[in-house]
Design an enzyme around this catalytic site. Structure first.
Site, PDB file in Angstrom:
ATOM      1  N   ASP A 128       9.215 188.827  -4.540  1.00 18.63           N
ATOM      2  CA  ASP A 128      10.243 188.761  -6.091  1.00 18.63           C
ATOM      3  C   ASP A 128      11.073 189.507  -5.616  1.00 18.63           C
ATOM      4  O   ASP A 128      12.493 188.988  -6.424  1.00 18.63           O
ATOM      5  CB  ASP A 128       9.478 189.302  -7.851  1.00 18.63           C
ATOM      6  CG  ASP A 128       8.504 188.298  -7.445  1.00 18.63           C
ATOM      7  OD1 ASP A 128       6.799 187.910  -6.826  1.00 18.63           O
ATOM      8  OD2 ASP A 128       8.077 188.090  -8.849  1.00 18.63           O
ATOM      9  N   CYS A 143       0.957 191.965  -4.700  1.00 18.02           N
ATOM     10  CA  CYS A 143       2.245 191.771  -5.715  1.00 18.02           C
ATOM     11  C   CYS A 143       1.915 190.117  -7.278  1.00 18.02           C
ATOM     12  O   CYS A 143       0.996 189.821  -7.012  1.00 18.02           O
ATOM     13  CB  CYS A 143       3.453 190.899  -4.597  1.00 18.02           C
ATOM     14  SG  CYS A 143       3.837 192.858  -3.942  1.00 18.02           S
ATOM     15  N   ASP A 144       3.115 190.722  -7.173  1.00 15.44           N
ATOM     16  CA  ASP A 144       2.996 189.170  -9.243  1.00 15.44           C
ATOM     17  C   ASP A 144       2.500 187.927  -9.007  1.00 15.44           C
ATOM     18  O   ASP A 144       2.108 188.336  -9.675  1.00 15.44           O
ATOM     19  CB  ASP A 144       4.447 189.177  -9.083  1.00 15.44           C
ATOM     20  CG  ASP A 144       5.384 190.481  -9.012  1.00 15.44           C
ATOM     21  OD1 ASP A 144       6.081 189.970 -10.756  1.00 15.44           O
ATOM     22  OD2 ASP A 144       4.939 191.454  -9.105  1.00 15.44           O
ATOM     23  N   LYS A 145       2.675 186.840  -7.725  1.00 20.64           N
ATOM     24  CA  LYS A 145       1.854 186.036  -7.862  1.00 20.64           C
ATOM     25  C   LYS A 145       0.484 185.808  -7.111  1.00 20.64           C
ATOM     26  O   LYS A 145       0.409 184.628  -7.572  1.00 20.64           O
ATOM     27  CB  LYS A 145       3.143 184.431  -8.332  1.00 20.64           C
ATOM     28  CG  LYS A 145       4.267 184.897  -8.043  1.00 20.64           C
ATOM     29  CD  LYS A 145       3.796 184.996 -10.352  1.00 20.64           C
ATOM     30  CE  LYS A 145       5.642 185.811 -11.069  1.00 20.64           C
ATOM     31  NZ  LYS A 145       6.269 187.395 -10.345  1.00 20.64           N
ATOM     32  N   CYS A 185       5.480 197.851  -6.290  1.00 27.79           N
ATOM     33  CA  CYS A 185       6.654 198.624  -7.084  1.00 27.79           C
ATOM     34  C   CYS A 185       6.259 199.762  -7.706  1.00 27.79           C
ATOM     35  O   CYS A 185       4.479 199.285  -8.347  1.00 27.79           O
ATOM     36  CB  CYS A 185       7.684 198.013  -7.651  1.00 27.79           C
ATOM     37  SG  CYS A 185       8.500 196.635  -6.515  1.00 27.79           S
ATOM     38  N   GLU A 218      12.854 184.825 -12.873  1.00 23.23           N
ATOM     39  CA  GLU A 218      12.940 186.501 -13.794  1.00 23.23           C
ATOM     40  C   GLU A 218      14.379 186.460 -14.032  1.00 23.23           C
ATOM     41  O   GLU A 218      15.442 186.117 -13.810  1.00 23.23           O
ATOM     42  CB  GLU A 218      12.263 187.431 -12.418  1.00 23.23           C
ATOM     43  CG  GLU A 218      10.959 187.081 -13.120  1.00 23.23           C
ATOM     44  CD  GLU A 218      10.329 188.730 -12.577  1.00 23.23           C
ATOM     45  OE1 GLU A 218       9.551 188.790 -11.889  1.00 23.23           O
ATOM     46  OE2 GLU A 218      11.404 189.050 -11.887  1.00 23.23           O
ATOM     47  N   SER A 258      10.875 190.690 -15.370  1.00 27.81           N
ATOM     48  CA  SER A 258       9.787 191.112 -14.861  1.00 27.81           C
ATOM     49  C   SER A 258       9.501 192.601 -15.863  1.00 27.81           C
ATOM     50  O   SER A 258       9.655 193.218 -16.543  1.00 27.81           O
ATOM     51  CB  SER A 258      11.021 192.248 -13.948  1.00 27.81           C
ATOM     52  OG  SER A 258      10.207 193.275 -13.306  1.00 27.81           O
TER      53      SER A 258
END
Length: 559
Positions: free
Chosen positions: A80, A121-123, A194, A448, A474
């Site tokens: 991302d 991570c995100d997805k 992160c 985002e 985010s």
């Protein structure tokens, strides 16, 4: 005990399959054991996944130690952070579906018996959990862990988002060029997801909360030795799940999804959880709408205050007990009888929990139910004439002074247009920045609006403006922001006909998002509105745009 992999390995008609495995060095003993997929999203692009090759080694050793045979394969995992602010971000949310599809293909094509999912991570993590629920095989997720915080900057340990905030500070003269340039070497001192409570750490936390990761494993920092011990324990645990026949849907159900939502509200998790949990629920055959988020938000106290809502980051959270401590504090608000990947219930896991080993709980990080940061949860579902099907705000990251905000609409049809206006000084105090045609279809891919919010923060406007969009945010964003506006503009939602100078109210306490325009005028504008042409004519994004549902349904592709 019979394993499903044996269906294509035993008997003379399956000697080709045995021979194919043996070309890679597998032995007869290896092929007599359950074949456990090690689904590894390791790459050298994404810091949250950079350590997963080493994590996988410990997972494999745990599998083999427990009597299974690990078979590892890789899947995609875009970043991302690197995708922010350009066309690459169109692909990030759609990657979730590709992750789920690719895991399904590999598991089913090779008739594997179970899987350990390695992601951070995100997805990627939601996509992995979607695949687990779809396939309904034994499955456990092990995260790579968060990175360490960086040098102190602006009153807290810096992180990767500090660089974006610093752009606005540089533009407004709040920091010097030398201070700005020095940041990039010190804000991210290690690999890992992160350091703040963004979507990555939110979803790893919620995987643990719903029982799909070993207790206490979600937030062990990437560089801690405990991360490898948890990986080996995960490898051992998956073999036990296969032997006991405990599959993903026995764990991912209405009870565990409620637990995940409760924990999300208690920690002020990312707004993106309102996309991913419904998508996981869909694959598990569970109905989960925004009304459930709203109900549980109103009933769940806000217990853990973390960056971007405070100076405390994921290492601080982990050392205060992390997700097991939060779940202990929530107690009977949870479904304590929900099954987990340990083969035990939430209640049994919490009874065995002995703390993080880092000393007493820091009550500035995690509070008790009797003394919460706030009586209700960290996310809020807003409705009104601008969001008839709902929108998502994050009061945990919004200063109470702007929980109610009325301002003048400044309308932009893309993220780039809005960012240019912000950095050129055209946004003033009292403005509501409207960014539309960035939803699941309109984006496509629901980008985002991360940079836009960070620029407003850096310019000192975070407490004096609002941002409303059919895109998303985010987990690190703060200021007054509302995303996931549904129906989205590209589908003819009211956001499509907001005009420059209209008045808009964000009312978080009353859960409202209102356009101060007469309903007849809104309908007149909608009658004259025409949908924009698709932005992509071929490739995956063109297909995604045609198939994806709205944000209030989790931006899923229905079958």
């Amino acid at each position: 005990m019979h394993f499903r992999s044996q269906d294509i390995l035993n008997g003379p008609e399956w000697l080709l399959n045995r021979g194919t495995y043996k070309t890679m060095g597998y032995s007869d003993d290896d092929l007599s054991r359950p074949l456990i997929a090690v689904v590894n999203s390791w790459n050298q692009v994404v810091p949250g996944h950079y350590n997963l090759r080493e994590v996988a080694e410990y997972v494999r050793s745990g599998i083999y130690r427990a009597g299974g045979t690990p078979v590892e394969f890789g899947i995609l995992a875009p970043c991302d952070g690197i995708a922010q602010g350009h066309d690459g971000m169109h692909y990030i949310l759609p990657a979730r579906e590709l992750v789920a599809h690719s895991i399904e293909v590999m598991i089913q094509a090779h008739r594997l018996d179970g899987m350990v999912l390695l992601g951070s991570c995100d997805k990627i993590v939601p996509g992995m959990l979607m695949a687990a629920a779809r396939l309904d095989l034994p499955a456990i997720l092990i995260a790579g862990g968060p990175m360490l915080g960086g040098r102190e900057f602006d009153g807290r340990a810096s992180d990767m988002t500090t660089l974006s905030e610093a752009v606005g500070m540089l533009k407004s003269g709040r920091i010097s060029e030398a201070e700005f340039e020095a940041l990039e070497d010190v804000c991210g001192p290690s690999c890992g997801s992160c350091a703040y409570l963004g979507t990555a750490n939110t979803m790893c936390s919620l995987a643990e909360a719903m029982g799909m990761s070993l207790p206490g494993s979600a937030l062990i920092p990437a560089v801690y030795a405990d991360r490898m011990r948890a990986a080996q324990a995960t490898g051992q645990a998956i073999v036990e799940l296969v032997r006991r026949g405990i599959t993903a849907r026995q764990i991912i159900n209405s009870k565990s999804l409620d637990n995940a939502i409760r924990v999300c509200m208690a920690i002020g998790g990312s707004t993106n959880a309102a996309l991913h949990l419904p998508a996981i629920a869909y694959e598990a055959g569970v109905e989960l709408g925004l009304d459930r988020f709203d109900q549980l938000s109103r009933e769940t106290p806000y217990l853990a205050k973390l960056n971007p809502a405070s100076k405390y980051n994921m290492v601080d959270f982990y050392q205060s007990g992390g997700i097991p401590q939060v779940m202990t504090e929530l107690g009977n608000l949870l479904h304590l009888d929900a099954l987990t990947v340990t083969g035990k219930t939430v209640e049994e896991n919490l009874a065995a929990y002995r703390g993080s080993g880092w000393g007493a709980v820091n009550r500035e990080v995690i509070r008790t139910v009797e003394s919460p940061f706030r009586a209700d949860g960290g996310l809020a579902v807003l409705r009104g004439n601008l969001a008839p099907a709902g929108a998502i705000a994050k009061p945990a990251a919004i200063d109470p002074a702007v929980w109610t905000f009325t301002g003048t609409a400044r309308v932009f049809d893309s993220e780039e247009q809005a960012e240019e206006a912000i950095l050129s000084g055209r946004i003033r105090k009292g403005d509501v920045v409207v960014i539309r045609y960035e939803g699941p279809k309109g984006g496509p891919g629901m980008r985002e609006m991360y940079k836009a919010m960070k620029y407003l923060y850096g310019l000192g406007l975070a407490k004096h403006t609002a941002l409303v969009t059919d895109g998303r945010f985010s987990g690190t964003n703060n200021g007054c922001f509302v995303g996931h506006v549904s129906p989205e503009a590209a589908s003819g939602g009211p956001l499509a006909v907001v005009e420059e100078g209209d008045r808009i109210t964000v009312d978080i306490p009353n859960r409202r998002l209102e356009l101060h325009v007469d309903e007849r005028e809104i309908q007149r504008r909608l009658s004259q509105w025409k949908p924009p042409a698709p932005k992509f004519q071929k490739g995956y994004l063109a297909l995604y745009e045609r198939l994806v549902s709205s944000a209030d349904q989790g931006a899923i592709i229905k079958f």
